[in-house]
Scaffold this motif. Structure first.
Motif, PDB file in Angstrom:
ATOM      1  N   ASP A  23       0.948  -1.220   0.057  1.00  0.00           N
ATOM      2  CA  ASP A  23       0.169   0.010  -0.060  1.00  0.00           C
ATOM      3  C   ASP A  23       1.032   1.264   0.099  1.00  0.00           C
ATOM      4  O   ASP A  23       2.104   1.253   0.619  1.00  0.00           O
ATOM      5  CB  ASP A  23      -0.856   0.044   1.124  1.00  0.00           C
ATOM      6  N   ALA A  24       0.228   2.207  -0.436  1.00  0.00           N
ATOM      7  CA  ALA A  24       0.917   3.656  -0.823  1.00  0.00           C
ATOM      8  C   ALA A  24       1.653   4.028   0.537  1.00  0.00           C
ATOM      9  O   ALA A  24       2.874   4.428   0.430  1.00  0.00           O
ATOM     10  CB  ALA A  24       0.155   4.597  -1.412  1.00  0.00           C
ATOM     11  N   PHE A  25       1.102   4.154   1.638  1.00  0.00           N
ATOM     12  CA  PHE A  25       1.551   4.516   2.803  1.00  0.00           C
ATOM     13  C   PHE A  25       2.906   3.749   3.179  1.00  0.00           C
ATOM     14  O   PHE A  25       3.972   4.456   3.484  1.00  0.00           O
ATOM     15  CB  PHE A  25       0.739   4.830   4.153  1.00  0.00           C
ATOM     16  N   LEU A  26       2.682   2.319   3.282  1.00  0.00           N
ATOM     17  CA  LEU A  26       4.139   1.605   3.731  1.00  0.00           C
ATOM     18  C   LEU A  26       4.908   1.698   2.511  1.00  0.00           C
ATOM     19  O   LEU A  26       6.181   1.564   2.898  1.00  0.00           O
ATOM     20  CB  LEU A  26       3.410   0.100   3.863  1.00  0.00           C
ATOM     21  N   ALA A  27       4.674   1.930   1.511  1.00  0.00           N
ATOM     22  CA  ALA A  27       5.577   1.912   0.391  1.00  0.00           C
ATOM     23  C   ALA A  27       6.609   3.270   0.211  1.00  0.00           C
ATOM     24  O   ALA A  27       7.746   3.252   0.098  1.00  0.00           O
ATOM     25  CB  ALA A  27       4.997   2.015  -1.128  1.00  0.00           C
ATOM     26  N   THR A  28       6.090   4.422   0.816  1.00  0.00           N
ATOM     27  CA  THR A  28       6.855   5.586   1.119  1.00  0.00           C
ATOM     28  C   THR A  28       7.751   5.195   2.515  1.00  0.00           C
ATOM     29  O   THR A  28       8.802   5.958   2.327  1.00  0.00           O
ATOM     30  CB  THR A  28       5.911   6.844   1.664  1.00  0.00           C
ATOM     31  N   GLU A  29       7.442   4.468   3.231  1.00  0.00           N
ATOM     32  CA  GLU A  29       8.399   4.226   4.449  1.00  0.00           C
ATOM     33  C   GLU A  29       9.397   3.474   3.937  1.00  0.00           C
ATOM     34  O   GLU A  29      10.719   3.470   4.090  1.00  0.00           O
ATOM     35  CB  GLU A  29       7.532   3.380   5.661  1.00  0.00           C
ATOM     36  N   TYR A  30       9.205   2.365   3.000  1.00  0.00           N
ATOM     37  CA  TYR A  30      10.139   1.545   2.363  1.00  0.00           C
ATOM     38  C   TYR A  30      10.967   2.047   1.446  1.00  0.00           C
ATOM     39  O   TYR A  30      12.119   1.868   1.533  1.00  0.00           O
ATOM     40  CB  TYR A  30       9.259   0.207   1.574  1.00  0.00           C
ATOM     41  N   SER A  31      10.345   3.084   0.774  1.00  0.00           N
ATOM     42  CA  SER A  31      11.300   3.610  -0.229  1.00  0.00           C
ATOM     43  C   SER A  31      12.480   4.625   0.285  1.00  0.00           C
ATOM     44  O   SER A  31      13.472   4.734  -0.040  1.00  0.00           O
ATOM     45  CB  SER A  31      10.260   4.886  -1.143  1.00  0.00           C
ATOM     46  N   LEU A  32      12.039   5.084   1.523  1.00  0.00           N
ATOM     47  CA  LEU A  32      13.172   5.997   2.247  1.00  0.00           C
ATOM     48  C   LEU A  32      14.257   5.272   2.682  1.00  0.00           C
ATOM     49  O   LEU A  32      15.315   5.489   2.330  1.00  0.00           O
ATOM     50  CB  LEU A  32      12.141   6.592   3.605  1.00  0.00           C
ATOM     51  N   PHE A  33      13.823   3.871   3.044  1.00  0.00           N
ATOM     52  CA  PHE A  33      15.053   2.969   3.366  1.00  0.00           C
ATOM     53  C   PHE A  33      15.858   2.470   2.243  1.00  0.00           C
ATOM     54  O   PHE A  33      17.090   2.636   2.087  1.00  0.00           O
ATOM     55  CB  PHE A  33      14.587   1.704   4.007  1.00  0.00           C
ATOM     56  N   ILE A  75      15.318  -6.007  -1.620  1.00  0.00           N
ATOM     57  CA  ILE A  75      15.014  -4.943  -2.690  1.00  0.00           C
ATOM     58  C   ILE A  75      16.201  -3.777  -2.434  1.00  0.00           C
ATOM     59  O   ILE A  75      16.845  -3.372  -3.559  1.00  0.00           O
ATOM     60  CB  ILE A  75      13.610  -4.137  -2.547  1.00  0.00           C
ATOM     61  N   SER A  76      16.768  -3.537  -1.157  1.00  0.00           N
ATOM     62  CA  SER A  76      17.735  -2.589  -1.040  1.00  0.00           C
ATOM     63  C   SER A  76      19.047  -3.195  -1.418  1.00  0.00           C
ATOM     64  O   SER A  76      19.609  -2.404  -2.259  1.00  0.00           O
ATOM     65  CB  SER A  76      17.872  -2.176   0.307  1.00  0.00           C
ATOM     66  N   ALA A  77      19.200  -4.318  -1.264  1.00  0.00           N
ATOM     67  CA  ALA A  77      20.576  -5.106  -1.659  1.00  0.00           C
ATOM     68  C   ALA A  77      20.414  -4.964  -3.333  1.00  0.00           C
ATOM     69  O   ALA A  77      21.527  -4.734  -3.930  1.00  0.00           O
ATOM     70  CB  ALA A  77      20.457  -6.484  -1.214  1.00  0.00           C
ATOM     71  N   ILE A  78      19.362  -5.175  -3.759  1.00  0.00           N
ATOM     72  CA  ILE A  78      19.410  -5.372  -5.454  1.00  0.00           C
ATOM     73  C   ILE A  78      19.492  -3.901  -5.890  1.00  0.00           C
ATOM     74  O   ILE A  78      20.244  -3.393  -7.050  1.00  0.00           O
ATOM     75  CB  ILE A  78      18.198  -5.845  -6.057  1.00  0.00           C
ATOM     76  N   ALA A  79      18.952  -2.839  -5.313  1.00  0.00           N
ATOM     77  CA  ALA A  79      19.224  -1.471  -5.652  1.00  0.00           C
ATOM     78  C   ALA A  79      20.384  -1.138  -5.645  1.00  0.00           C
ATOM     79  O   ALA A  79      21.127  -0.178  -6.333  1.00  0.00           O
ATOM     80  CB  ALA A  79      18.307  -0.645  -4.890  1.00  0.00           C
ATOM     81  N   VAL A  80      21.329  -1.456  -4.381  1.00  0.00           N
ATOM     82  CA  VAL A  80      22.698  -1.084  -4.120  1.00  0.00           C
ATOM     83  C   VAL A  80      23.444  -1.772  -5.401  1.00  0.00           C
ATOM     84  O   VAL A  80      24.561  -1.076  -5.971  1.00  0.00           O
ATOM     85  CB  VAL A  80      23.225  -1.708  -3.027  1.00  0.00           C
ATOM     86  N   VAL A  81      23.302  -3.030  -5.838  1.00  0.00           N
ATOM     87  CA  VAL A  81      23.993  -3.604  -7.045  1.00  0.00           C
ATOM     88  C   VAL A  81      23.617  -2.764  -8.140  1.00  0.00           C
ATOM     89  O   VAL A  81      24.648  -2.485  -8.922  1.00  0.00           O
ATOM     90  CB  VAL A  81      23.397  -4.967  -7.255  1.00  0.00           C
ATOM     91  N   GLY A  82      22.376  -2.102  -8.400  1.00  0.00           N
ATOM     92  CA  GLY A  82      22.154  -1.498  -9.377  1.00  0.00           C
ATOM     93  C   GLY A  82      22.876  -0.016  -9.439  1.00  0.00           C
ATOM     94  O   GLY A  82      23.496   0.558 -10.552  1.00  0.00           O
ATOM     95  N   ILE A  83      23.242   0.740  -8.065  1.00  0.00           N
ATOM     96  CA  ILE A  83      23.763   1.850  -8.261  1.00  0.00           C
ATOM     97  C   ILE A  83      25.265   1.716  -8.465  1.00  0.00           C
ATOM     98  O   ILE A  83      25.929   2.541  -8.986  1.00  0.00           O
ATOM     99  CB  ILE A  83      23.768   2.408  -6.729  1.00  0.00           C
ATOM    100  N   LEU A  84      25.840   0.600  -7.969  1.00  0.00           N
ATOM    101  CA  LEU A  84      27.283   0.276  -8.108  1.00  0.00           C
ATOM    102  C   LEU A  84      27.610  -0.030  -9.751  1.00  0.00           C
ATOM    103  O   LEU A  84      28.486   0.433 -10.475  1.00  0.00           O
ATOM    104  CB  LEU A  84      27.779  -1.122  -7.699  1.00  0.00           C
ATOM    105  N   ILE A  85      26.471  -0.511 -10.434  1.00  0.00           N
ATOM    106  CA  ILE A  85      26.489  -0.493 -11.848  1.00  0.00           C
ATOM    107  C   ILE A  85      26.517   0.868 -12.563  1.00  0.00           C
ATOM    108  O   ILE A  85      27.175   1.178 -13.544  1.00  0.00           O
ATOM    109  CB  ILE A  85      25.495  -1.612 -12.359  1.00  0.00           C
TER     110      ILE A  85
END
Length: 264
Positions: free
Chosen positions: A38-48, A219-229
């Motif tokens: 849900d959108a509210f929880l997604a904003t919390e996840y997104s911050l992390f 998800i965060s770990a995958i995004a970190v791989v993406g930012i290294l790429i």
């Protein structure tokens, strides 16, 4: 749909590594439409997710001397204060059901998604139009521009607190145009600001929601791989040339959210 979400998480990091912003604007739609959060929880996840990814991405810029901490302080401190106030006090005041028009109900999730879609359209405009030219040195900002930058930092903080976007698409133009920061330094400094903003926003309110840490960390770990790429690609590809194409994609995503939430 989750497999597509994990693939999209890579591109969140890649865009942050390439152009120093824009990736966070994808995070909430990915979480809502591909992971079913849900959108509210997604904003919390997104911050992390955005905070951790940006912190990792800023390391290479820091090693190259492309982070200006005085500038980060001028812009970041008002932003951090605004985020804390927004997450701690403003968001809890918004009711789950805000108002209704006949059978149509404006909910908290709908409001957040509409604000987010508006931000996406604004971000797309800033990416599509011709960007500011690179500078070669860091002149000291005058007090008037520093105050303007601090004011924009406060605005970015409120928006980051509301919808979980890092705000790089607003931070970088402010650093370049108001504080006369060279583009590469602006990207590195922006990543530092985004990381502090996002993580402080997350930890100021994470105890108010139930978090699936397994999903969030993955998800965060995958995004970190993406930012290294993305950081490696930035050595070979001029991120500024990719901005307009990415901007058009963000524009279509923003329009899609509005149509989907209002008419389907």
């Amino acid at each position: 749909m989750e497999i597509y979400g994990y693939i999209a998480s890579v591109f969140i990091g890649v865009s942050l590594g390439l152009i120093g912003g824009g990736g966070s604007i994808l995070t909430v739609p990915v979480l809502v439409y591909l992971f079913g959060i849900d959108a509210f929880l997604a904003t919390e996840y997104s911050l992390f997710i955005v905070g951790i990814s940006s912190m990792v991405g800023s390391v290479s810029y820091f090693k190259k001397g492309l982070v200006h901490f005085k500038t980060a302080f001028v812009f970041g401190l008002p932003s951090i204060i605004s985020i804390f106030i927004t997450r701690k006090f403003l968001l809890p005041l918004i009711p789950d059901d805000i108002l209704s028009f006949g059978s149509f109900m404006v909910t908290k999730d709908l409001l957040l998604l509409m604000i987010f879609a508006g931000l996406m359209i604004l971000a797309s405009y800033k990416m599509i139009r011709k960007g500011a030219e690179d500078n070669t040195e860091i002149p000291l900002p005058d007090h008037h521009n520093a105050l303007l930058a601090a004011g924009e930092g406060s605005v970015v903080g409120v928006l980051t607190g509301l919808v979980g976007a890092g705000g790089g698409f607003m931070i970088i133009p402010a650093l370049v145009n108001l504080l006369k920061t060279p583009m590469k330094v602006a990207i590195g400094t922006s990543l530092v600001i985004i990381s502090f903003n996002s993580l402080i926003g997350f930890f100021s309110s994470f105890n108010t929601v139930k978090i699936d840490w397994n999903v969030l960390v993955t998800i965060s770990a995958i995004a970190v791989v993406g930012i290294l790429i993305g950081t490696q690609l930035s050595k070979k590809i001029d991120g500024k040339k990719l901005k307009p194409a990415f901007g058009w994609f963000i524009l279509m995503m923003g329009i899609y959210i509005i149509i989907k939430e209002l008419f389907f």
